[in-house]
Design a protein around this motif. Structure first.
Motif, PDB file in Angstrom:
ATOM      1  N   SER A 177      62.864 -10.616 104.624  1.00 48.79           N
ATOM      2  CA  SER A 177      63.240  -9.986 106.117  1.00 48.79           C
ATOM      3  C   SER A 177      62.443  -8.968 106.408  1.00 48.79           C
ATOM      4  CB  SER A 177      64.920  -9.533 106.003  1.00 48.79           C
ATOM      5  OG  SER A 177      65.235  -8.788 107.290  1.00 48.79           O
ATOM      6  N   ASN A 178      61.199  -9.165 106.757  1.00 49.55           N
ATOM      7  CA  ASN A 178      60.227  -8.057 107.046  1.00 49.55           C
ATOM      8  C   ASN A 178      59.809  -7.782 108.452  1.00 49.55           C
ATOM      9  OD1 ASN A 178      59.798  -6.930 104.498  1.00 49.55           O
ATOM     10  ND2 ASN A 178      58.527  -8.789 103.842  1.00 49.55           N
ATOM     11  N   ASP A 179      60.677  -8.069 109.434  1.00 52.64           N
ATOM     12  CA  ASP A 179      60.380  -8.358 110.864  1.00 52.64           C
ATOM     13  C   ASP A 179      60.505  -6.904 111.347  1.00 52.64           C
ATOM     14  OD1 ASP A 179      63.142  -8.467 110.292  1.00 52.64           O
ATOM     15  OD2 ASP A 179      63.648  -9.357 112.004  1.00 52.64           O
ATOM     16  N   ILE A 180      59.440  -6.072 111.517  1.00 52.49           N
ATOM     17  CA  ILE A 180      59.669  -4.737 112.222  1.00 52.49           C
ATOM     18  C   ILE A 180      58.889  -4.747 113.341  1.00 52.49           C
ATOM     19  CG2 ILE A 180      60.167  -3.579 109.913  1.00 52.49           C
ATOM     20  CD1 ILE A 180      57.209  -2.852 109.757  1.00 52.49           C
ATOM     21  N   GLU A 181      59.148  -3.990 114.345  1.00 53.42           N
ATOM     22  CA  GLU A 181      58.553  -3.479 115.429  1.00 53.42           C
ATOM     23  C   GLU A 181      57.752  -2.089 115.446  1.00 53.42           C
ATOM     24  OE1 GLU A 181      60.853  -4.470 119.081  1.00 53.42           O
ATOM     25  OE2 GLU A 181      61.000  -6.723 118.334  1.00 53.42           O
ATOM     26  N   CYS A 182      56.771  -2.058 115.968  1.00 54.51           N
ATOM     27  CA  CYS A 182      56.201  -0.627 115.736  1.00 54.51           C
ATOM     28  C   CYS A 182      55.871  -0.013 117.067  1.00 54.51           C
ATOM     29  CB  CYS A 182      54.496  -0.750 115.131  1.00 54.51           C
ATOM     30  SG  CYS A 182      54.552  -1.429 113.738  1.00 54.51           S
ATOM     31  N   PRO A 183      56.485   1.233 117.377  1.00 56.08           N
ATOM     32  CA  PRO A 183      56.304   1.630 118.333  1.00 56.08           C
ATOM     33  C   PRO A 183      54.695   2.099 119.266  1.00 56.08           C
ATOM     34  CG  PRO A 183      56.680   3.333 116.765  1.00 56.08           C
ATOM     35  CD  PRO A 183      56.913   2.209 116.111  1.00 56.08           C
ATOM     36  N   ALA A 184      54.695   2.691 120.044  1.00 59.02           N
ATOM     37  CA  ALA A 184      53.523   2.975 120.684  1.00 59.02           C
ATOM     38  C   ALA A 184      52.826   4.125 119.845  1.00 59.02           C
ATOM     39  CB  ALA A 184      53.547   3.655 122.177  1.00 59.02           C
ATOM     40  N   ASN A 185      51.429   3.655 119.747  1.00 59.96           N
ATOM     41  CA  ASN A 185      50.611   4.550 118.756  1.00 59.96           C
ATOM     42  C   ASN A 185      50.707   4.467 117.497  1.00 59.96           C
ATOM     43  OD1 ASN A 185      49.244   5.722 121.245  1.00 59.96           O
ATOM     44  ND2 ASN A 185      50.984   7.186 121.571  1.00 59.96           N
ATOM     45  N   SER A 186      51.409   3.573 116.906  1.00 64.27           N
ATOM     46  CA  SER A 186      51.457   3.269 115.585  1.00 64.27           C
ATOM     47  C   SER A 186      51.243   1.563 115.345  1.00 64.27           C
ATOM     48  CB  SER A 186      53.077   3.430 115.347  1.00 64.27           C
ATOM     49  OG  SER A 186      53.431   3.112 114.021  1.00 64.27           O
ATOM     50  N   HIS A 187      50.645   1.360 114.442  1.00 65.48           N
ATOM     51  CA  HIS A 187      50.178  -0.011 113.750  1.00 65.48           C
ATOM     52  C   HIS A 187      50.880  -0.574 112.843  1.00 65.48           C
ATOM     53  CE1 HIS A 187      47.538   0.445 117.259  1.00 65.48           C
ATOM     54  NE2 HIS A 187      47.227   1.714 116.729  1.00 65.48           N
ATOM     55  N   ILE A 188      50.993  -2.066 112.428  1.00 63.74           N
ATOM     56  CA  ILE A 188      51.655  -2.478 111.439  1.00 63.74           C
ATOM     57  C   ILE A 188      50.483  -2.630 110.122  1.00 63.74           C
ATOM     58  CG2 ILE A 188      51.461  -4.866 111.865  1.00 63.74           C
ATOM     59  CD1 ILE A 188      54.106  -5.204 110.669  1.00 63.74           C
TER      60      ILE A 188
ATOM     61  N   SER B 105      55.111  -5.407 101.415  1.00 59.32           N
ATOM     62  CA  SER B 105      55.627  -4.258 102.241  1.00 59.32           C
ATOM     63  C   SER B 105      54.760  -4.421 103.703  1.00 59.32           C
ATOM     64  CB  SER B 105      54.926  -2.857 101.688  1.00 59.32           C
ATOM     65  OG  SER B 105      55.420  -3.027 100.081  1.00 59.32           O
ATOM     66  N   TYR B 106      55.515  -4.094 104.627  1.00 61.00           N
ATOM     67  CA  TYR B 106      55.096  -4.040 105.985  1.00 61.00           C
ATOM     68  C   TYR B 106      55.377  -2.434 106.618  1.00 61.00           C
ATOM     69  CZ  TYR B 106      54.217  -9.119 106.506  1.00 61.00           C
ATOM     70  OH  TYR B 106      54.012 -10.505 106.063  1.00 61.00           O
ATOM     71  N   VAL B 107      54.417  -1.849 106.845  1.00 57.15           N
ATOM     72  CA  VAL B 107      54.588  -0.386 107.164  1.00 57.15           C
ATOM     73  C   VAL B 107      53.974  -0.218 108.729  1.00 57.15           C
ATOM     74  CG1 VAL B 107      54.485   1.825 106.744  1.00 57.15           C
ATOM     75  CG2 VAL B 107      54.169   0.132 104.936  1.00 57.15           C
ATOM     76  N   CYS B 108      54.759   0.466 109.701  1.00 59.81           N
ATOM     77  CA  CYS B 108      54.245   0.766 110.839  1.00 59.81           C
ATOM     78  C   CYS B 108      53.510   2.549 110.615  1.00 59.81           C
ATOM     79  CB  CYS B 108      55.405   1.078 111.763  1.00 59.81           C
ATOM     80  SG  CYS B 108      55.978  -0.617 112.474  1.00 59.81           S
ATOM     81  N   SER B 109      52.504   2.865 110.989  1.00 59.62           N
ATOM     82  CA  SER B 109      51.926   4.055 110.806  1.00 59.62           C
ATOM     83  C   SER B 109      50.978   4.477 111.725  1.00 59.62           C
ATOM     84  CB  SER B 109      51.385   4.000 109.317  1.00 59.62           C
ATOM     85  OG  SER B 109      49.980   3.486 109.356  1.00 59.62           O
ATOM     86  N   ASP B 110      50.509   5.504 111.846  1.00 57.64           N
ATOM     87  CA  ASP B 110      49.544   6.182 112.701  1.00 57.64           C
ATOM     88  C   ASP B 110      48.154   5.953 111.924  1.00 57.64           C
ATOM     89  OD1 ASP B 110      50.127   8.148 110.940  1.00 57.64           O
ATOM     90  OD2 ASP B 110      50.071   9.801 112.402  1.00 57.64           O
TER      91      ASP B 110
END
Length: 206
Positions: A31-42, A159-164
C-alpha cells in the motif's frame, strides 16, 4: 495454427498473468499509493540487505509497530489503536522533527514478517551542510524474510516519499535505511551475508 503475432500476444498475456499471480500470492497488499501536493515530487527508494542471522533475531526487535527505537533512534511518544493491527497510529521525535505514522497492512508468517505504513509530512535539517528538507507524506513497506534454511535473513525496503528535493531525499532515505539495519544487525553480532548461503545450509529464498 496461430500466427506469429497471435502467439506473441498470448505469450505476453501469459507472462503478465504469471507475474500478477506471483504478486498476489502473498496476502499482504503493498500500500504505497500516495499523492503529492503542488511543488512536491515523488521519490522512489528501494534498498535490500542480507545478514547472517535467523529471522527471529530481527523480528524480536522490530516486531512492534509501537517501538521504533531501533530505526535510527526514533522515539515514539504517543500511540493510538492496537499494536500491529492496521489502523494503529504512532507519533514521536526523529532528527528534531515530529513524525505521525499509521500502520496500513501487516503479515506475519513463520518465514516472513511484512508491514506497511503511511506517514504525514514534516520538515527537518539533514545536517549543517544541507538545506531544510520537506517531506509532504511518505509510505514504506518493510519485508523480513528467512533464507538459507533459516540461517540468514533478507530485508527489503520499498519507500515512496513526496518531497521538494528528490536527490537529497533519496540520499537521506537510503542512508537512514543502511545505518538503521547495519546497526540493528551489529547489535546482536550479525554480519553481512555477501554471496551464497553457508555451505551447510540450503538457501530457499526463491
Amino acid at each position: 495454427m496461430l500466427s506469429t503475432v497471435a502467439r506473441r500476444a498470448l505469450a505476453i498475456v501469459f507472462i503478465g498473468l504469471t507475474l500478477t499471480s506471483s504478486v498476489q500470492g502473498s496476502n499482504h497488499p503493498i500500500s504505497n499509493d500516495i499523492e503529492c501536493p503542488a511543488n512536491s515530487h515523488i521519490s522512489f527508494v528501494h534498498n535490500s540487505y542480507t545478514y547472517n542471522a535467523p529471522l527471529h533475531k530481527f523480528t524480536e526487535i522490530t516486531g512492534s509497530f509501537f517501538n521504533v527505537s531501533w530505526y535510527d533512534n526514533a522515539i515514539v511518544n504517543s500511540t493510538t489503536g492496537t499494536d500491529n493491527v492496521p489502523g494503529a497510529k504512532r507519533s514521536g521525535g526523529f532528527a528534531g522533527a515530529i513524525f505521525n505514522e499509521t500502520l496500513t497492512a501487516v503479515e506475519k508468517r513463520s518465514d516472513a514478517y511484512i508491514f506497511s505504513y503511511h506517514g504525514k509530512g514534516f520538515t527537518f535539517i539533514p545536517g549543517p551542510s544541507y538545506p531544510p528538507l520537506r517531506f509532504d507524506g511518505y509510505a514504506e513497506t518493510m519485508r523480513f524474510e528467512s533464507i538459507c534454511g533459516g540461517k540468514a535473513t533478507y530485508i527489503d525496503l520499498l519507500s515512496y516519499v513526496c518531497s521538494d528535493n528528490q536527490p537529497l531525499t533519496y540520499t537521506v532515505w537510503s542512508t537512514l535505511h543502511t545505518s538503521s539495519f547495519d546497526g540493528l544487525a551489529q547489535s546482536f553480532g550479525a554480519t553481512v551475508l555477501a554471496g551464497d548461503c553457508p555451505q551447510e545450509a540450503h538457501c530457499d529464498k526463491n
